[in-house]
Design a protein around this motif. Structure first.
Motif, short mmCIF file in Angstrom:
data_model
loop_
_atom_site.label_atom_id
_atom_site.label_comp_id
_atom_site.label_asym_id
_atom_site.label_seq_id
_atom_site.Cartn_x
_atom_site.Cartn_y
_atom_site.Cartn_z
N ASP A 165 0.83 -1.20 0.00
CA ASP A 165 0.00 0.00 0.00
C ASP A 165 0.87 1.25 0.00
O ASP A 165 2.10 1.19 0.15
CB ASP A 165 -0.99 -0.01 1.17
CG ASP A 165 -0.28 -0.03 2.52
OD1 ASP A 165 0.94 0.19 2.56
OD2 ASP A 165 -0.96 -0.29 3.52
N ALA A 166 0.20 2.38 -0.18
CA ALA A 166 0.91 3.65 -0.30
C ALA A 166 1.78 3.93 0.93
O ALA A 166 2.90 4.41 0.83
CB ALA A 166 -0.09 4.79 -0.52
N LEU A 167 1.25 3.57 2.09
CA LEU A 167 1.96 3.88 3.33
C LEU A 167 3.24 3.07 3.49
O LEU A 167 4.26 3.57 3.98
CB LEU A 167 1.03 3.65 4.52
CG LEU A 167 1.23 4.60 5.69
CD1 LEU A 167 1.20 6.06 5.22
CD2 LEU A 167 0.15 4.36 6.73
N SER A 168 3.21 1.81 3.07
CA SER A 168 4.44 1.02 3.23
C SER A 168 5.51 1.51 2.25
O SER A 168 6.69 1.48 2.57
CB SER A 168 4.16 -0.47 3.10
OG SER A 168 3.80 -0.80 1.79
N HIS A 169 5.08 1.98 1.06
CA HIS A 169 6.06 2.61 0.16
C HIS A 169 6.64 3.84 0.84
O HIS A 169 7.84 4.11 0.76
CB HIS A 169 5.39 3.04 -1.15
CG HIS A 169 5.04 1.90 -2.04
ND1 HIS A 169 5.97 0.99 -2.48
CD2 HIS A 169 3.87 1.53 -2.59
CE1 HIS A 169 5.37 0.10 -3.25
NE2 HIS A 169 4.09 0.40 -3.34
N GLY A 170 5.76 4.62 1.49
CA GLY A 170 6.19 5.84 2.18
C GLY A 170 7.18 5.53 3.29
O GLY A 170 8.16 6.24 3.48
N ARG A 171 6.91 4.46 4.04
CA ARG A 171 7.81 4.06 5.14
C ARG A 171 9.20 3.75 4.61
O ARG A 171 10.21 4.19 5.18
CB ARG A 171 7.27 2.83 5.84
CG ARG A 171 6.38 3.18 6.98
CD ARG A 171 6.10 2.03 7.91
NE ARG A 171 4.88 2.41 8.57
CZ ARG A 171 3.68 1.95 8.26
NH1 ARG A 171 3.54 1.03 7.34
NH2 ARG A 171 2.62 2.40 8.88
N ASP A 172 9.25 2.99 3.52
CA ASP A 172 10.56 2.67 2.92
C ASP A 172 11.28 3.95 2.53
O ASP A 172 12.48 4.10 2.75
CB ASP A 172 10.38 1.80 1.67
CG ASP A 172 9.89 0.41 2.02
OD1 ASP A 172 10.01 0.02 3.21
OD2 ASP A 172 9.39 -0.28 1.12
#
Ligand code: C5P
Length: 237
Positions: A165-172
């Motif tokens: 999801d968008a958030l896990s991309h953001g976390r990376d």
């Protein structure tokens, strides 16, 4: 009552989208209007900050008129980098809201590139465009800290895909870039670009959620400055 929690602070905001020229009339660019960056600059000025806004190809009609905002207009990624770094030397916080081109044409033709006619009167196959990598301005700012204790903030437009999801991309991305805060904007068909509502999650350097904001670009800007002010206060105690 007006908030003045940025009084005495100098902040730098980049806005808009960079353009990378191919020749005198053509460029590689993106659809960023600059509205989020302009909203950030206006919000910071309302809260008492002195603001340097580095505007990449933002329409004049969108630029703030607040006298607390100094605008520097730039076109390319390399120009944006110079202007941001010059201003960042004296800034408490730098917010990179601009959409920066990851690549630029390896060469720039001095003359308008012409279609090459083939011998039989038709048009010959086009030449491929060769690209070279631009610096990552945000990652550089995070690594260099041009002023000690300076807060470095990035934006990331993420869409979900098959791999997460968008958030896990953001976390990376938060971990990779080394910025203190990363505002992850979930973009889809109706969110993100242009004059439409946003859904933003603010992550810290470790990828933990520190704030969420949904609404107009002004509401998102206000929420982000609140997170910035908290961090600056923590750093000074
Ligand atoms: O990696 P991505 O382009 O999604 O990261 C977005 C963030 O990084 C934004 O804050 C943008 O301003 C910044 N950026 C940068 N230099 C680049 C590419 C992105 O500062 N070359």
């Amino acid at each position: 009552t007006a908030r003045t929690d940025l009084a005495g602070r100098h902040v730098v905001v980049s806005a808009g989208g960079t353009r990378e020229p191919l020749d005198p009339v053509r460029f590689l660019g993106n659809r960023s209007s600059g509205r989020q960056g302009v909203a950030l600059a206006e919000s910071a000025a309302r809260r008492g900050a002195r603001v340097t806004l580095v505007a990449a190809n933002v329409a004049d009609s969108l630029l703030p008129e607040d006298p607390a905002v100094t605008v520097h207009r730039v076109e390319t990624t390399l120009e944006l980098r110079e202007a941001v770094r010059a201003a960042a030397a004296g800034a408490d916080a730098v917010v990179m809201a601009a959409a920066v081109a990851d690549f630029r044409p390896a060469g720039r033709s001095e003359h308008k590139i012409k279609k090459a006619p083939a011998g039989d009167g038709s048009t010959a196959e086009p030449e491929p465009i060769r690209l070279t990598t631009n610096p990552d301005i945000l990652a550089e700012l995070a690594a260099d800290r041009l002023r000690p204790g300076q807060l470095v903030v990035g934006f990331a437009a993420e869409t979900g895909d098959g791999t997460g999801d968008a958030l896990s991309h953001g976390r990376d991305k938060a971990r990779r870039k080394g910025a203190d805060l990363l505002a992850v904007n979930q973009v889809g068909a109706t969110q993100g670009f242009g004059d439409v509502p946003n859904d933003v999650t603010v992550l810290d350097r470790a990828g933990e959620v520190v704030a969420r904001a949904a609404g107009t670009k002004t509401e998102v800007a206000d929420a982000l400055w609140t997170s910035v002010v908290e961090r600056l206060r923590q750093a000074s105690t």
